[in-house]
Motif scaffolding. Structure first.
Motif, PDB file in Angstrom:
ATOM      1  N   GLU A 174      38.176  46.887  37.798  1.00 50.73           N
ATOM      2  CA  GLU A 174      39.126  46.820  36.686  1.00 50.73           C
ATOM      3  C   GLU A 174      40.583  46.801  37.160  1.00 50.73           C
ATOM      4  O   GLU A 174      41.493  46.523  36.369  1.00 50.73           O
ATOM      5  N   GLU A 175      40.833  47.098  38.431  1.00 49.71           N
ATOM      6  CA  GLU A 175      42.189  47.046  38.973  1.00 49.71           C
ATOM      7  C   GLU A 175      42.482  45.734  39.689  1.00 49.71           C
ATOM      8  O   GLU A 175      43.540  45.582  40.296  1.00 49.71           O
ATOM      9  N   THR A 176      41.552  44.782  39.610  1.00 50.27           N
ATOM     10  CA  THR A 176      41.730  43.479  40.259  1.00 50.27           C
ATOM     11  C   THR A 176      42.284  42.476  39.256  1.00 50.27           C
ATOM     12  O   THR A 176      41.751  42.321  38.157  1.00 50.27           O
ATOM     13  N   LEU A 177      43.350  41.799  39.631  1.00 57.44           N
ATOM     14  CA  LEU A 177      43.902  40.697  38.844  1.00 57.44           C
ATOM     15  C   LEU A 177      43.489  39.396  39.509  1.00 57.44           C
ATOM     16  O   LEU A 177      43.873  39.131  40.652  1.00 57.44           O
ATOM     17  N   VAL A 178      42.702  38.598  38.804  1.00 63.07           N
ATOM     18  CA  VAL A 178      42.256  37.302  39.326  1.00 63.07           C
ATOM     19  C   VAL A 178      43.099  36.215  38.664  1.00 63.07           C
ATOM     20  O   VAL A 178      43.080  36.059  37.441  1.00 63.07           O
ATOM     21  N   ILE A 179      43.842  35.478  39.482  1.00 65.36           N
ATOM     22  CA  ILE A 179      44.768  34.460  38.993  1.00 65.36           C
ATOM     23  C   ILE A 179      44.191  33.083  39.269  1.00 65.36           C
ATOM     24  O   ILE A 179      44.006  32.700  40.423  1.00 65.36           O
ATOM     25  N   GLY A 180      43.877  32.357  38.206  1.00 62.68           N
ATOM     26  CA  GLY A 180      43.400  30.989  38.342  1.00 62.68           C
ATOM     27  C   GLY A 180      44.582  30.034  38.293  1.00 62.68           C
ATOM     28  O   GLY A 180      45.295  29.981  37.286  1.00 62.68           O
ATOM     29  N   VAL A 181      44.806  29.309  39.373  1.00 63.14           N
ATOM     30  CA  VAL A 181      45.903  28.340  39.439  1.00 63.14           C
ATOM     31  C   VAL A 181      45.306  26.965  39.183  1.00 63.14           C
ATOM     32  O   VAL A 181      44.484  26.478  39.959  1.00 63.14           O
TER      33      VAL A 181
END
Length: 603
Positions: free
Chosen positions: A336-343
């Motif tokens: 829950e502390e992971t930010l996954v950024i889709g570019v």
């Protein structure tokens, strides 16, 4: 991949359909076709080749009608032939359909239809669709129910548009492939992407997965697959129709290289105030609960993600970058502390969407960095940051890369403040340099000697691109651009990796482009001398102040001196121009390189 369009009005649709298909050719150009109905049946015209071939064919045919659908193809099932071109019809020609995506269970559907007497004329998965609908019409269903029921049998990703002879409507749906409705004054439209009909209307409705839309000359209505009414807002697109035209340039790619100062100004506008980054949807504290960041992307966007990873890692945030197709198959651990950024430029890249879905299902927070407001990624992620680069038509991404990186610089500054409790080192200098980036790009474009250097150093033994730190992803991007549009061998490397294998390929016929940012200059100079010892020419791309590199190299492409974290963005513009001029001299199809399409919406 592939472009769908439709036009539904009271007057002739042919001219608008052809314009829309031409506007969508960046999505596929193996073959093209249209179908129109005018009360006397459905007329289909299609052929292998580009839209220009279809237009020539139509010049000798009378294909007028107020309602029509069209398609430009990027082949997946079956080679690019007249028979495999869309639209496809059922046995009796009553139903006609176009399709983007992959019907995964088409073999089983086809075998069942053939066992029931249906005859097929193509190798495509698409052809099962009109046959399935035709069966249901023969059983007494009305067109909308027949369409919805047939779609319920399909597995896979798809966008579909369909007409039925004598019925004044177009039926469409999507699942994993984009579709957008254009709401006009005198006609309504449907397309895979907004540029298809941008010169006719700027009012759009973005469809979502499992939406079924029925479009008539007067209106449109949307339901889900079970027939329940669905409401989707009508939005106004702020793109200028001229942005989707060449505007006097020989190629879209060259136009979009020259548009980078404008696109960067749009990206940055209103987002920097003194030493602070102002992102409207991400106020201070937005990322307080983030401890690690994962970037997922494909192609050019992957290189932008690598640039973002380098920045965040330098600033003390745990960050990694993953190729989206690999992440979807072999996902990295998240919590829950992971930010996954889709570019993703389009927001519709299938592998990136699948990877984001995997991360979301496992509890990660997701954020899309994209160019398209109504895209699937923007709608399905928890948050979205828009790069505001405007429409990009050339298959080889240019202005969107620079705007992606600029956006990630801003996002990174916002993240770091929340994660570490304070601004990054040199924040004010970096942000001031970022505000000057559009002007610096203008100077690169106006003064570049890339045309002469690309002519002089077209190598017979391939082309290498090297860099360290944030110049490494730009080296990869420079090589990708070169191979995409010249069809010549090109490779990008971390400069320190040359001695671990790639030097075996270096000869006097292997030009090497070395990117200097002012970070670790002595190490890069050492790499250059290693290359020159093997007889290869080195072309340096760096500020004039980087004398360790520029005095050593055989040729020099200068960029303005700016903050070292941003120099590589300027170097990338020079590499775009190198690739462009080399491809132009070789008379390649620059905007439509072989085997490639702009938006990869199938896995």
């Amino acid at each position: 991949m592939c472009g769908i369009t439709a036009r539904i009005g009271d007057d002739d649709s042919l001219d608008d359909l052809l314009v829309s298909l031409k506007n969508l050719e960046y999505r596929g150009y193996d073959s093209a076709g249209i179908a129109v109905q005018n009360g006397a049946g459905i007329e289909v015209s299609k052929c292998e080749g580009e839209v220009a071939e279809l237009k020539s064919q139509l010049a000798t045919n009378d294909h007028d009608g107020p309602i029509g659908i069209g398609h430009t193809r990027w082949s997946t099932h079956g080679p690019p032939t007249d028979e495999n071109a869309h639209p496809h019809t059922g046995c009796k020609g009553r139903v006609v359909a176009v399709h983007n995506g992959i019907i995964e269970n088409y073999n089983a559907l086809r075998e069942g239809l053939q066992a029931r007497g249906h005859e097929f004329t193509s190798d495509t998965d698409t052809e099962v669709i009109p046959h399935l609908v035709e069966e249901r019409l023969e059983a007494g269903m009305d067109p909308e129910v027949a369409f919805r029921d047939a779609v319920g049998e399909l597995d896979g990703s798809y966008a579909i548009a369909m007409m039925v002879d004598g019925d004044p409507a177009v039926y469409a749906t999507r699942n994993g492939s984009p579709l957008v409705v254009g709401v006009g004054e005198e006609a309504n439209y449907l397309a895979s992407d907004v540029p298809a009909f941008l010169e006719f209307t700027d009012r759009v409705v973005y469809l979502e997965d499992d939406d079924v839309v029925v479009i008539t000359p007067e209106d449109h209505h949307i339901t889900d697959l079970t027939g329940n009414a669905v409401s989707r807002p009508v939005e106004t697109v702020d793109w200028d129709p001229e942005d989707a035209e060449k505007g006097g340039y020989d190629h879209y790619m060259l136009k979009e290289i020259h548009e980078q100062p404008v696109s960067l100004r749009q990206t940055i506008r209103g987002r920097i105030e003194g030493e602070d980054v102002v992102l409207e949807d991400f106020p201070p504290g937005t990322f307080n609960d983030v401890s690690r960041v994962q970037f997922i992307a494909c192609g050019t966007s992957y290189h932008a993600g690598m640039y973002g990873e380098w920045l965040l890692s330098k600033w003390g945030v745990d960050a990694n970058t993953f190729i989206a197709s690999e992440y979807a198959a072999y996902p990295a651990p998240v919590d829950e502390e992971t930010l996954v950024i889709g570019v993703t430029q389009s927001g519709e890249t299938a592998d990136t969407l699948e990877a984001l879905k995997s991360a979301r299902e496992r509890g990660a927070r997701t954020l899309a960095v994209t160019n398209v407001i109504g895209s699937t990624a923007a709608r399905t992620c928890d948050d979205a940051l828009f790069i505001r680069a405007g429409p990009e038509i050339g298959v080889a991404a240019t202005k969107t890369f620079s705007s992606q990186v600029a956006s990630l610089v801003l996002l990174g500054e916002r993240l770091v403040r929340d994660v570490t409790g304070g601004p990054t080192e040199e924040c004010q200098q970096r942000l001031e340099s970022l505000k000057s980036l559009p002007e610096h790009v203008e100077r690169v474009i106006e003064n570049s000697n890339a045309a002469a250097i690309s002519h002089q150093w077209l190598g017979g033994g391939g082309h290498f691109f090297i860099g360290r730190g944030n110049a490494y992803p730009v080296a990869l991007e420079g090589a990708l651009k070169f191979k995409e549009i010249t069809y010549e061998h090109a490779e990008g490397f971390a400069a320190g990796e040359l001695k671990h294998g790639p030097l075996a390929l270096v000869t006097a016929d292997t030009p090497v482009f070395a990117i200097g940012t002012g970070q670790h200059p002595k190490r890069l100079e050492s790499n250059v001398r290693e290359i020159q010892t093997r007889g290869a020419p080195v072309i340096a791309i760096a500020p004039r102040t980087e004398t360790d590199l520029t005095d050593t190299a055989d040729e020099f492409l200068p960029v303005p001196a700016t903050h070292p974290d941003l120099v590589a963005i300027l170097a990338n513009v020079q590499l775009q121009l190198i690739a462009y001029h080399a491809a132009d001299e070789m008379e390649r199809s620059i905007d439509k390189p072989r085997n490639l399409a702009k938006s990869v919406t199938v896995e």
